[in-house]
Design an enzyme around this catalytic site. Sequence first.
Site, PDB file in Angstrom:
ATOM      1  N   SER A 151       0.828  -1.220   0.000  1.00  0.00           N
ATOM      2  CA  SER A 151       0.000   0.000   0.000  1.00  0.00           C
ATOM      3  C   SER A 151       0.854   1.258   0.000  1.00  0.00           C
ATOM      4  CB  SER A 151      -0.936   0.001   1.212  1.00  0.00           C
ATOM      5  OG  SER A 151      -0.216  -0.206   2.408  1.00  0.00           O
ATOM      6  N   ASN A 155      -2.583  -2.451  12.968  1.00  0.00           N
ATOM      7  CA  ASN A 155      -4.034  -2.276  12.841  1.00  0.00           C
ATOM      8  C   ASN A 155      -4.536  -1.026  13.576  1.00  0.00           C
ATOM      9  OD1 ASN A 155      -3.720  -4.644  11.519  1.00  0.00           O
ATOM     10  ND2 ASN A 155      -4.788  -5.925  13.017  1.00  0.00           N
ATOM     11  N   HIS A 208     -39.913  22.833 -12.009  1.00  0.00           N
ATOM     12  CA  HIS A 208     -40.001  21.979 -13.208  1.00  0.00           C
ATOM     13  C   HIS A 208     -39.273  22.616 -14.394  1.00  0.00           C
ATOM     14  CE1 HIS A 208     -43.175  19.906 -10.934  1.00  0.00           C
ATOM     15  NE2 HIS A 208     -43.624  21.134 -10.669  1.00  0.00           N
ATOM     16  N   SER A 260     -12.683  25.776 -28.229  1.00  0.00           N
ATOM     17  CA  SER A 260     -12.812  24.543 -28.992  1.00  0.00           C
ATOM     18  C   SER A 260     -11.689  24.476 -30.017  1.00  0.00           C
ATOM     19  CB  SER A 260     -14.167  24.521 -29.690  1.00  0.00           C
ATOM     20  OG  SER A 260     -14.129  23.716 -30.849  1.00  0.00           O
ATOM     21  N   LYS A 289     -16.416  29.208 -29.926  1.00  0.00           N
ATOM     22  CA  LYS A 289     -16.811  28.614 -28.645  1.00  0.00           C
ATOM     23  C   LYS A 289     -16.089  29.176 -27.433  1.00  0.00           C
ATOM     24  CE  LYS A 289     -18.925  24.938 -28.347  1.00  0.00           C
ATOM     25  NZ  LYS A 289     -20.248  24.774 -27.794  1.00  0.00           N
ATOM     26  N   ASN A 346     -16.367  27.601 -23.688  1.00  0.00           N
ATOM     27  CA  ASN A 346     -17.060  26.516 -22.981  1.00  0.00           C
ATOM     28  C   ASN A 346     -16.939  26.618 -21.462  1.00  0.00           C
ATOM     29  OD1 ASN A 346     -17.778  25.311 -25.437  1.00  0.00           O
ATOM     30  ND2 ASN A 346     -15.797  24.263 -25.564  1.00  0.00           N
ATOM     31  N   GLU A 393     -18.452  22.333 -15.780  1.00  0.00           N
ATOM     32  CA  GLU A 393     -18.755  20.945 -16.165  1.00  0.00           C
ATOM     33  C   GLU A 393     -17.913  19.953 -15.363  1.00  0.00           C
ATOM     34  OE1 GLU A 393     -20.316  21.858 -20.703  1.00  0.00           O
ATOM     35  OE2 GLU A 393     -18.266  21.174 -20.407  1.00  0.00           O
ATOM     36  N   TYR A 430      -9.837  -6.602  12.336  1.00  0.00           N
ATOM     37  CA  TYR A 430      -9.168  -6.107  11.122  1.00  0.00           C
ATOM     38  C   TYR A 430      -9.195  -7.158  10.013  1.00  0.00           C
ATOM     39  CZ  TYR A 430      -5.656  -4.417   7.878  1.00  0.00           C
ATOM     40  OH  TYR A 430      -5.016  -3.999   6.741  1.00  0.00           O
ATOM     41  N   GLN A 438      -7.499  -2.010   3.826  1.00  0.00           N
ATOM     42  CA  GLN A 438      -6.475  -1.218   3.152  1.00  0.00           C
ATOM     43  C   GLN A 438      -7.098  -0.427   1.999  1.00  0.00           C
ATOM     44  OE1 GLN A 438      -2.342  -2.676   2.817  1.00  0.00           O
ATOM     45  NE2 GLN A 438      -2.757  -2.861   0.639  1.00  0.00           N
ATOM     46  N   LYS A 475      -8.183   3.729   1.926  1.00  0.00           N
ATOM     47  CA  LYS A 475      -7.384   4.951   1.791  1.00  0.00           C
ATOM     48  C   LYS A 475      -7.580   5.703   0.493  1.00  0.00           C
ATOM     49  CE  LYS A 475      -4.416   2.846   4.849  1.00  0.00           C
ATOM     50  NZ  LYS A 475      -5.365   1.732   4.678  1.00  0.00           N
TER      51      LYS A 475
HETATM   52  N1  ARG Z   1      -1.365  -1.351   4.977  1.00  0.00           N
HETATM   53  C1  ARG Z   1      -2.288  -1.870   5.943  1.00  0.00           C
HETATM   54  C2  ARG Z   1      -3.621  -1.128   5.792  1.00  0.00           C
HETATM   55  O1  ARG Z   1      -3.629  -0.135   5.171  1.00  0.00           O
HETATM   56  C3  ARG Z   1      -1.763  -1.651   7.320  1.00  0.00           C
HETATM   57  C4  ARG Z   1      -2.300  -2.605   8.313  1.00  0.00           C
HETATM   58  C5  ARG Z   1      -1.737  -3.960   8.099  1.00  0.00           C
HETATM   59  N2  ARG Z   1      -2.210  -4.906   9.063  1.00  0.00           N
HETATM   60  C6  ARG Z   1      -2.197  -6.204   8.847  1.00  0.00           C
HETATM   61  N3  ARG Z   1      -2.692  -6.938   9.800  1.00  0.00           N
HETATM   62  N4  ARG Z   1      -1.744  -6.726   7.747  1.00  0.00           N
HETATM   63  O2  ARG Z   1      -4.630  -1.559   6.279  1.00  0.00           O
END
Ligand code: ARG
Length: 457
Positions: free
Chosen positions: A22, A108, A154, A275, A281, A283, A288, A315, A320, A323
């Site tokens: 990650s 975790n 409307h 354009s 044009k 735009n 948008e 967990y 993961q 994010k």
């Molecule tokens: N990169 C992991 C996440 O974003 C970190 C936690 C990893 N924990 C584990 N038990 N593998 O969740």
Amino acid sequence: MKLWSGRFSAELNDIAELFNDSLPFDKAMYRQDIAGSVAHCKMLGKCKIITASEANAIVKGLEVILSDVESGKLNIDGAEDIHSFVENALVSRIGDVGKKLHTARSRNDQVATDIRLYLRDGIDETVKLLKALVTALCRRAESELDTYMPAYTHMQKAQPTTLAHYFSAYANMFLRDAERLIDCRKRVNILPLGSGACASTTFPIDREYTAKLLGFDGVCDNSLDGVSDRDFAVEYLSAAALVMTHLSRINEEFIYWSGEEFGFIKLPDEFSTGSSIMPQKKNPDVSELLRGKSGRVFGELIAMLTVIKGLPLAYNKDMQEDKEPLFDADKTVRLALTVFTAMLEKLEFDRDAMKRASVGGFSCATEIADYLAARGVPFRTAHEITGNIVKSCIANGKNLQTLSLDEYKSFSPLFEQDIHTAVTAESAVSRRTVKGGCAPQEVKRQISTLLSKLESI
Ligand code: ARG
């Protein structure tokens, strides 16, 4: 070096590694990860779980890592995730004592802490941007108190209103967005650290102390919940989706208002594009994109809900996946608010075109029904009579402003000379003084209420 290599005899498969890592996206949390580790380490020292000199060495090491990353001296790569990267860098710099940092902690509870810190900063910045936008809308409204325009239902002209009333409507929406984010922040700002992997820790840690160091309002009350709770992320994304919804709605209006058929807005050159084939044009690309980008934030909300909906406690690696949606929503919303506020300040309105439109499409028909009702005709009957007037105007190519008094009188003897004043935008607007209405003094009140609410949040 993997943080968990002890029980393994073979290296992770290359593709599995690529799939598992990650770091490419969670490196965005390096500041939060280091801040969390510094606080955790200070707490370990204070609770005598590690010695004061060990704690000092680790904190110093972390501080140097932070400044090296910030100065570009240390590149973030070559690790599974940001937590592994920081720990590896620490051990390679200060040696074995660095290996004590992870005492009484798991990735975790560490990652859950990092995301909350990241989101807390994002919320604070977004609230600032929303406040700036509400202020800009109020300022714009103050100078458009008698800029008449049609209010639509409307997508048909319904009743006259003003541009100030319209801006005040959006200012109310964006103010609620700020309030919603501030409310969500209360649940974001709770510390999960100390939950460990899932069942907490055997070490005598002081979670409140860590919370205080990191500016959290409290600690989560159950370690299983602490590591697996992503409700705050869903709440944030849903608040973010509403911000984008509001931006999308106002920009939808700006897009067609800038078209020739409406001609209400002159697009600023600085916020329009051309354009490659049609030389004429200009735009509304910024509007948008503001409308279009709502789609990705909605998708991110649904992604988050889907990721967590089937997860057993506590967990799971699925988490993961929390994010990228969060980071992207945070970035998208902030960028969208920044560009929109800047564009708003440059927008020019064609007040004459808007005023002409404000009384088009029989938008003063309600004034006539109200005129009769105020003179004793039951509203339903007044509505029927007015409907007949409109029908006859359509048949004879007239409108409510050009109909003569005699013609009005042929529908009801109650009509007098002042009916022609009643069917003007000025009259329709200025008589709507009730709370929420579009009369200039009432919109002024709305603006001052908005500004004082803004002060108090
Ligand atoms: N990169 C992991 C996440 O974003 C970190 C936690 C990893 N924990 C584990 N038990 N593998 O969740």
